[in-house]
Design a protein around this motif. Structure first.
Motif, PDB file in Angstrom:
ATOM      1  N   ASN A  12       0.824  -1.215   0.000  1.00  9.04           N
ATOM      2  CA  ASN A  12       0.000   0.000   0.000  1.00  9.04           C
ATOM      3  C   ASN A  12       0.854   1.260   0.000  1.00  9.04           C
ATOM      4  O   ASN A  12       1.620   1.490   0.925  1.00  9.04           O
ATOM      5  CB  ASN A  12      -0.874   0.016   1.247  1.00  9.04           C
ATOM      6  CG  ASN A  12      -1.788  -1.181   1.330  1.00  9.04           C
ATOM      7  OD1 ASN A  12      -2.303  -1.636   0.309  1.00  9.04           O
ATOM      8  ND2 ASN A  12      -1.990  -1.713   2.525  1.00  9.04           N
ATOM      9  N   ARG A  61      -2.459   0.480  -4.548  1.00  6.40           N
ATOM     10  CA  ARG A  61      -2.309  -0.831  -3.912  1.00  6.40           C
ATOM     11  C   ARG A  61      -1.942  -1.831  -5.000  1.00  6.40           C
ATOM     12  O   ARG A  61      -2.574  -1.878  -6.045  1.00  6.40           O
ATOM     13  CB  ARG A  61      -3.629  -1.274  -3.265  1.00  6.40           C
ATOM     14  CG  ARG A  61      -4.298  -0.224  -2.408  1.00  6.40           C
ATOM     15  CD  ARG A  61      -5.450  -0.836  -1.623  1.00  6.40           C
ATOM     16  NE  ARG A  61      -4.933  -1.707  -0.583  1.00  6.40           N
ATOM     17  CZ  ARG A  61      -5.647  -2.693  -0.014  1.00  6.40           C
ATOM     18  NH1 ARG A  61      -6.878  -2.960  -0.393  1.00  6.40           N
ATOM     19  NH2 ARG A  61      -5.098  -3.437   0.933  1.00  6.40           N
ATOM     20  N   SER A  68     -10.083  -4.003  -2.069  1.00  7.17           N
ATOM     21  CA  SER A  68     -10.498  -2.635  -1.755  1.00  7.17           C
ATOM     22  C   SER A  68      -9.626  -1.628  -2.495  1.00  7.17           C
ATOM     23  O   SER A  68      -8.411  -1.756  -2.524  1.00  7.17           O
ATOM     24  CB  SER A  68     -10.375  -2.397  -0.252  1.00  7.17           C
ATOM     25  OG  SER A  68     -10.476  -1.012  -0.007  1.00  7.17           O
ATOM     26  N   PRO A  69     -10.236  -0.601  -3.103  1.00  6.01           N
ATOM     27  CA  PRO A  69      -9.415   0.416  -3.760  1.00  6.01           C
ATOM     28  C   PRO A  69      -8.748   1.363  -2.766  1.00  6.01           C
ATOM     29  O   PRO A  69      -7.811   2.053  -3.121  1.00  6.01           O
ATOM     30  CB  PRO A  69     -10.414   1.171  -4.636  1.00  6.01           C
ATOM     31  CG  PRO A  69     -11.755   0.902  -4.063  1.00  6.01           C
ATOM     32  CD  PRO A  69     -11.678  -0.388  -3.300  1.00  6.01           C
ATOM     33  N   THR A  70      -9.235   1.414  -1.549  1.00  7.09           N
ATOM     34  CA  THR A  70      -8.635   2.337  -0.582  1.00  7.09           C
ATOM     35  C   THR A  70      -7.853   1.565   0.476  1.00  7.09           C
ATOM     36  O   THR A  70      -8.131   0.398   0.746  1.00  7.09           O
ATOM     37  CB  THR A  70      -9.704   3.206   0.105  1.00  7.09           C
ATOM     38  OG1 THR A  70     -10.654   2.344   0.734  1.00  7.09           O
ATOM     39  CG2 THR A  70     -10.410   4.105  -0.884  1.00  7.09           C
ATOM     40  N   ILE A  71      -6.890   2.241   1.062  1.00  7.46           N
ATOM     41  CA  ILE A  71      -6.006   1.617   2.050  1.00  7.46           C
ATOM     42  C   ILE A  71      -6.580   1.872   3.445  1.00  7.46           C
ATOM     43  O   ILE A  71      -6.812   3.020   3.811  1.00  7.46           O
ATOM     44  CB  ILE A  71      -4.595   2.233   1.975  1.00  7.46           C
ATOM     45  CG1 ILE A  71      -4.053   2.186   0.553  1.00  7.46           C
ATOM     46  CG2 ILE A  71      -3.663   1.550   2.968  1.00  7.46           C
ATOM     47  CD1 ILE A  71      -2.788   2.999   0.339  1.00  7.46           C
ATOM     48  N   PRO A  72      -6.803   0.808   4.214  1.00  9.98           N
ATOM     49  CA  PRO A  72      -7.306   1.043   5.565  1.00  9.98           C
ATOM     50  C   PRO A  72      -6.273   1.797   6.405  1.00  9.98           C
ATOM     51  O   PRO A  72      -5.072   1.659   6.216  1.00  9.98           O
ATOM     52  CB  PRO A  72      -7.511  -0.372   6.117  1.00  9.98           C
ATOM     53  CG  PRO A  72      -7.480  -1.283   4.947  1.00  9.98           C
ATOM     54  CD  PRO A  72      -6.646  -0.614   3.906  1.00  9.98           C
ATOM     55  N   LYS A  73      -6.792   2.595   7.333  1.00 13.28           N
ATOM     56  CA  LYS A  73      -5.906   3.339   8.228  1.00 13.28           C
ATOM     57  C   LYS A  73      -4.997   2.361   8.970  1.00 13.28           C
ATOM     58  O   LYS A  73      -5.431   1.305   9.404  1.00 13.28           O
ATOM     59  CB  LYS A  73      -6.747   4.137   9.223  1.00 13.28           C
ATOM     60  CG  LYS A  73      -5.918   5.065  10.066  1.00 13.28           C
ATOM     61  CD  LYS A  73      -6.775   5.996  10.907  1.00 13.28           C
ATOM     62  CE  LYS A  73      -5.837   6.862  11.743  1.00 13.28           C
ATOM     63  NZ  LYS A  73      -6.533   7.625  12.761  1.00 13.28           N
ATOM     64  N   GLY A  74      -3.737   2.719   9.089  1.00 12.34           N
ATOM     65  CA  GLY A  74      -2.792   1.838   9.791  1.00 12.34           C
ATOM     66  C   GLY A  74      -2.178   0.786   8.887  1.00 12.34           C
ATOM     67  O   GLY A  74      -1.452  -0.086   9.355  1.00 12.34           O
ATOM     68  N   ASP A  77       2.084   1.238   3.725  1.00  8.93           N
ATOM     69  CA  ASP A  77       3.474   0.788   3.769  1.00  8.93           C
ATOM     70  C   ASP A  77       4.429   1.925   3.460  1.00  8.93           C
ATOM     71  O   ASP A  77       5.481   2.039   4.051  1.00  8.93           O
ATOM     72  CB  ASP A  77       3.688  -0.360   2.772  1.00  8.93           C
ATOM     73  CG  ASP A  77       2.890  -1.586   3.177  1.00  8.93           C
ATOM     74  OD1 ASP A  77       3.054  -2.019   4.328  1.00  8.93           O
ATOM     75  OD2 ASP A  77       2.084  -2.070   2.364  1.00  8.93           O
ATOM     76  N   ARG A  95       1.543   2.096   8.742  1.00  6.75           N
ATOM     77  CA  ARG A  95       1.575   0.884   9.557  1.00  6.75           C
ATOM     78  C   ARG A  95       2.504   1.128  10.750  1.00  6.75           C
ATOM     79  O   ARG A  95       3.698   1.353  10.557  1.00  6.75           O
ATOM     80  CB  ARG A  95       2.132  -0.258   8.699  1.00  6.75           C
ATOM     81  CG  ARG A  95       1.575  -1.613   8.986  1.00  6.75           C
ATOM     82  CD  ARG A  95       2.220  -2.621   8.044  1.00  6.75           C
ATOM     83  NE  ARG A  95       1.520  -2.754   6.771  1.00  6.75           N
ATOM     84  CZ  ARG A  95       0.415  -3.481   6.587  1.00  6.75           C
ATOM     85  NH1 ARG A  95      -0.129  -4.118   7.598  1.00  6.75           N
ATOM     86  NH2 ARG A  95      -0.159  -3.557   5.406  1.00  6.75           N
TER      87      ARG A  95
END
Ligand SMILES: Cc1ncc(C[n+]2csc(CCOP(=O)(O)OP(=O)(O)O)c2C)c(N)n1
Ligand code: SF4
Ligand code: SF4
Lengths: 306, 605
Positions: A12, A61, A68-74, A77, A95
């Motif tokens: 990510n 990504r 998912s097209p979006t990166i989850p919080k946390g 990379d 992360r």
């Protein structure tokens, strides 16, 4: 600290900046390279208001399978920021203890941040320093890419300096990057962009005496960076001599706080004393010297009254 | 060392694909499906679809900007009457404008296949509301397909045309901002040439008068049933059999979030979310311990299941507002007990983000209009476009904003209310004026309203990225065409006072606005300067602040120009200002308000 990762987990990269800086170009270069290496890639951004000076972000990504097209919080990379306050807006999405932080340290101060009319007020812009951030991320680069690019002869190549840094954290070869960059930048700027890219790579290889990384075993402790205000409160009083006012309207038109008007008798009056900052423009501009601004610091006034 | 990207992610075997944005994939899908005529009115997030259609050969496909969405849909309908496949594209609120045509069109059905791509904007990234088009589809009894990524965006277009022609119905393909603006790999195909069908000489079907419409209404109800049945077995409805403790029913982009967060669940993915295949859904529900529905915005699927008495949960775990995300879907599953609660990740940094709202560009020609409007203390009925950004400080000169074209009629109502506190002014952009501003202008003249209309002619549809319109004299494909003259249009409908002013001349703007307001009746002031951003980026020589002259009065900060910010120097307790030479376009508005003549051309300072 190493964490085993499964094949399926995508990589990510979050690219952020200010509208007009080229966030989308940067993420397109990356996405194209990933795609050409046979990865599944999703690159997601929101157009529209973006061009008009707002904050812009693009999620890239890549991996074997990306849903998912979006990166989850946390789960970021690599955070690649083209502007300092935007880097800070997203830094908590990295992360924890693992991700890489790359940011230009240039400041684009929005007009919104320069709005406090109180005397002594500072711009409402980020005060966090690069050391404060770098010392608490696993791996961090903060550099003045804009100045580096300007010195190469094209400020807009700052993005490519950052791509140079990014390239050192991903698997793709230098040639692949140079090839993709050459295809995406305006033809006339290929040379300067390739130089900028090299400078970015060279910068990454140098030892900048980065502060010791903080070990996060005992859980993260938030760093609190305060935003001090130095406002001075004044007591402002406007003396308008109606006998001298000839209704020319100059003070009304020129008052930066728009707090004067002509009354029924066409004489200048203060409509909103709370807005008046005591800047003295009306006093200086009144052709008939009908206005005097009295300004007493709040403390002095209290003492005098006390 | 932490996680290194090099070790992550395995490659997929050499598949010949191309990364396309959802919108580009939809456009390609239309071209591959053999579409002959495509018409649209721009609107984020849908705009790139027609722009992308226009990159395909003229000989294959007509691509045109229409004046508004209703016109675009009627154009597509006309092509369908003539027996060719046609396409109309709009954003969600565009469908409100086109809805009158749609509500009759659904009775008529199609001859050549007709697809309407509607892009919703959950989260309101760039819109005035977040209405859910699936409810509209149900209202109009028009089937709606919902691709979940760019690959499906392309392939669903052919499926939509097949459905349209098979069941004699317009079909809505619904996208959302996230899908429209996500780039992902797409397998490309070839264009299928579809033979033209003969014109259907059938007034009972094509002419909607009461006696015909009554008969058609029953056809519609029959059609709804038939399509639902078709979707029972069609591959658009996909049952992914897996762990049966939780079964998830989902559609659109939400599918990606579900797969990301709960990869082992059984999933019923609905490629078509209206009408719903009841039997398939029942079977699915019976095969799992519990059903959770994940859908963005309204409980469209959930409500239908409730009517059918199929036990399912959804909106108790997922919001009816805003865009979903992997985070929100995870939270929802945790709430539902489908995932174990996990300790949230604490923020490493406590940072107060710097607010950075969008602003009018440096040198935006709309700026001066609102500066002078604020000076005359007008009641301003605003409209939709870049200029709506003038509703906030420091310009803060717009009192209302409803929907495209509302400004002029709102002003008429304000004038008619009999409240005479302030001069009443409507502000409307050139494209918005053409879209829906002319009928209310006719109304204002006809009913003798005492209002001023400020027509903000920046020669483009700026908000959506700089498209052409009837007033630019260029078509979507860049060809020359008749250029509508705004002054002529205003005079033709009976406006007696029309004047055009250079937007960069603050004095003339102020003086002319005062005259326009003094005129009794309808006056139109055209503020005229091209947008500095699109279609060409305008960059003149920059100005600079002579620091010694600057008294830090902050007058120029009232322009709201993003190139002006505080410098490190102070005067009398306030920051002096500086101008960023790389972004200043030299519009010279700020020197016109500087009381101490501190702003000068760069080379002279
Ligand atoms: C019914 C409808 N269609 C489309 C849009 C999207 N949209 C918002 S503003 C705008 C046009 C603005 O153009 P113009 O009036 O010329 O103003 P500018 O942005 O150029 O300042 C459009 C198409 C919308 N909000 N509503
Ligand atoms: S894009 Fe054009 S109209 Fe919109 S804010 Fe910028 S200059 Fe103004
Ligand atoms: S001249 Fe002044 S107002 Fe115009 S773009 Fe430059 S700094 Fe902004």
């Amino acid at each position: 600290m190493d964490k085993k990762i499964t094949h399926k987990e995508p990589v990510n990269v979050l690219v952020v900046g200010v509208g007009g800086q080229g966030v989308i170009m940067v993420s397109k270069v990356l996405a194209t390279i990933c795609q050409e290496h046979g990865y599944q890639v999703k690159q997601s951004e929101v157009h529209g208001m973006a061009k008009r000076g707002g904050g812009v972000f693009s999620h890239v990504r890549f991996g074997e399978q990306v849903y998912s097209p979006t990166i989850p919080k946390g789960s970021v990379d690599v955070l690649l920021a083209l502007e300092w306050a935007e880097a800070l807006r997203w830094v908590n999405h990295i992360r924890p203890g693992e991700g890489t932080f790359i940011s230009d340290t240039q400041h684009i101060v929005p007009p919104f941040a320069c709005r406090n009319r109180k005397r002594g007020a500072e711009a409402g812009y980020a005060r966090e320093t690069s050391d404060q951030i770098i010392s608490r991320v696993n791996k961090g680069f903060a550099l003045d890419a804009t100045t580096m690019a300007r010195e190469l002869g094209n400020e807009r190549a700052a993005n490519t300096v950052l791509l140079g840094l990014l390239s050192t954290t991903l698997e793709f070869s230098e040639d692949v990057w140079c090839d993709a960059i050459s295809r995406f930048v305006p033809p006339k700027t290929v040379d300067v962009n390739l130089q900028a890219f090299e400078q970015g790579r060279a910068w990454a290889a140098m030892d900048h005496g980065t502060p010791e990384p903080v070990v996060h075993n005992d859980g993260p402790t938030p760093v609190v960076v305060g935003r001090e205000e130095h406002e001075m409160s004044d007591f402002v009083q406007l003396d308008i001599n109606p006998a001298w006012c000839k209704s020319c309207d100059i003070c009304v038109k020129m008052c930066p706080e728009r707090c004067l008007k002509l009354d029924d008798q066409l004489k200048a009056v203060l409509t909103d004393p709370d807005r008046c900052t005591g800047c003295r423009i009306c006093e200086w501009l009144c052709p008939d010297l009908a206005i005097t601004v009295h300004r007493t610091p709040e403390a002095a006034r209290a003492a005098a009254q006390g | 060392m932490g996680r290194n990207a090099t070790t992550a992610a395995k490659k997929i075997a050499n598949v010949e694909t191309k990364p396309l944005m959802g919108n580009e994939a939809l456009a390609r899908g239309a071209w591959e499906a053999g579409v002959r005529v495509a018409a649209a009115y721009p609107g984020t997030p849908s705009t790139e679809i027609l722009e992308s259609v226009s990159t395909f050969p003229k000989e294959d496909i007509v691509a045109q900007w229409s004046t508004n969405e209703k016109v675009a849909l009627d154009v597509a309908m006309g092509a369908s009457f003539e027996g060719v496949r046609s396409l109309s594209v709009m954003k969600h609120v565009g469908l409100n404008v086109a809805s009158d045509a749609l509500m009759s069109m659904t009775y008529i059905g199609v001859n050549g296949g007709l697809v309407i791509i509607v892009c919703d904007d959950p989260g309101i990234h760039s819109s005035q509301n977040e209405q859910d088009t699936r409810l509209f589809a149900r209202f109009a009894m028009v089937p709606v397909l919902e691709p979940s990524d760019a690959e499906e965006a392309l392939s669903y277009m052919s499926a939509a045309y097949d459905l349209s022609e098979k069941f004699d119905t317009p079909v809505i393909v619904r996208s959302t901002t996230r899908l429209s603006h996500t780039r992902s790999p797409v397998t490309l195909g070839e264009r299928t040439e579809v033979a033209r069908r003969d014109f259907d000489d059938n007034p009972q079907k094509n002419v909607m008068i009461p006696s015909h419409a009554r008969i058609r209404h029953s056809t519609l109800i029959e059609r709804e049933k038939n399509i639902a049945e078709y979707l029972e077995t069609n591959e658009l409805t996909r049952w992914e059999k897996a762990d049966t403790s939780v079964g998830v029913i989902t559609s659109s982009i939400s599918y990606g979030y579900v797969k990301e967060v709960l990869p082992n669940a059984s999933v019923l993915k609905l490629g078509g979310s209206y009408p719903l295949p009841e039997k398939k859904i029942r079977d699915f529900a019976d095969s799992v311990d519990r059903v959770i529905i994940v859908e963005e915005l309204e409980p469209a699927i959930e409500n239908q299941l409730k009517i059918w008495n199929i036990k399912a949960q959804g909106k108790e775990f997922f919001s009816r507002m805003g865009e979903l995300s992997p985070e929100l879907v995870r939270d929802g599953f945790i709430k539902a007990g489908a995932l174990p609660a996990e300790a949230g990740i604490a923020d490493v940094f406590e940072i107060e983000p710097v607010p950075r709202p969008p602003v009018l560009c440096a040198g935006c020609p709309h700026t001066s209009s609102y500066m002078v409007l604020r000076q005359v203390e007008a009641r301003v009925a605003g409209d939709i476009g870049c200029y709506t950004l003038a509703a906030v400080e420091p310009l803060r000169a717009i009192d209302t904003c409803v929907s495209m074209g509302s400004s002029i009629a709102n002003a008429v109502g304000m004038a008619k209310s009999g409240v005479e506190e302030k001069p009443i002014v409507a502000t409307i952009g050139d494209s918005t004026f053409l879209h829906a501003g002319i009928p209310p202008l006719i109304d204002a003249v006809y009913n003798e309203a005492n209002i001023t209309v400020m027509l903000l002619d920046n020669h483009t549809v700026a908000m959506t990225g700089g498209q052409d319109h009837a007033g630019t004299g260029k078509t979507l494909r860049g060809d020359e065409t008749h250029r509508l003259n705004f002054e002529d249009v205003c005079r033709a409908v009976g406006v007696k006072w029309v004047q055009t002013v250079d937007s960069y001349d603050l004095g003339a703007m102020y003086k002319t606005l005062r005259e326009a307001i003094d005129f009794k009746g309808v006056s139109v002031l055209i503020s005229d300067r091209p947008c500095v951003l699109d279609p060409v980026k305008i960059k003149g020589p920059a100005l600079a602040v002579i620091a010694d002259n600057c008294t830090a009065c902050q007058s120029c900060m009232n322009v709201g120009c993003p190139s002006i910010s505080w410098s490190d120097e102070w005067f009398d307790g306030r920051h002096k200002v500086k101008i960023d030479t790389s972004t200043c376009v030299g519009c010279a508005l700020c020197p016109q308000v500087c009381p101490s003549d501190a702003i000068q051309p760069l080379n002279r300072s």
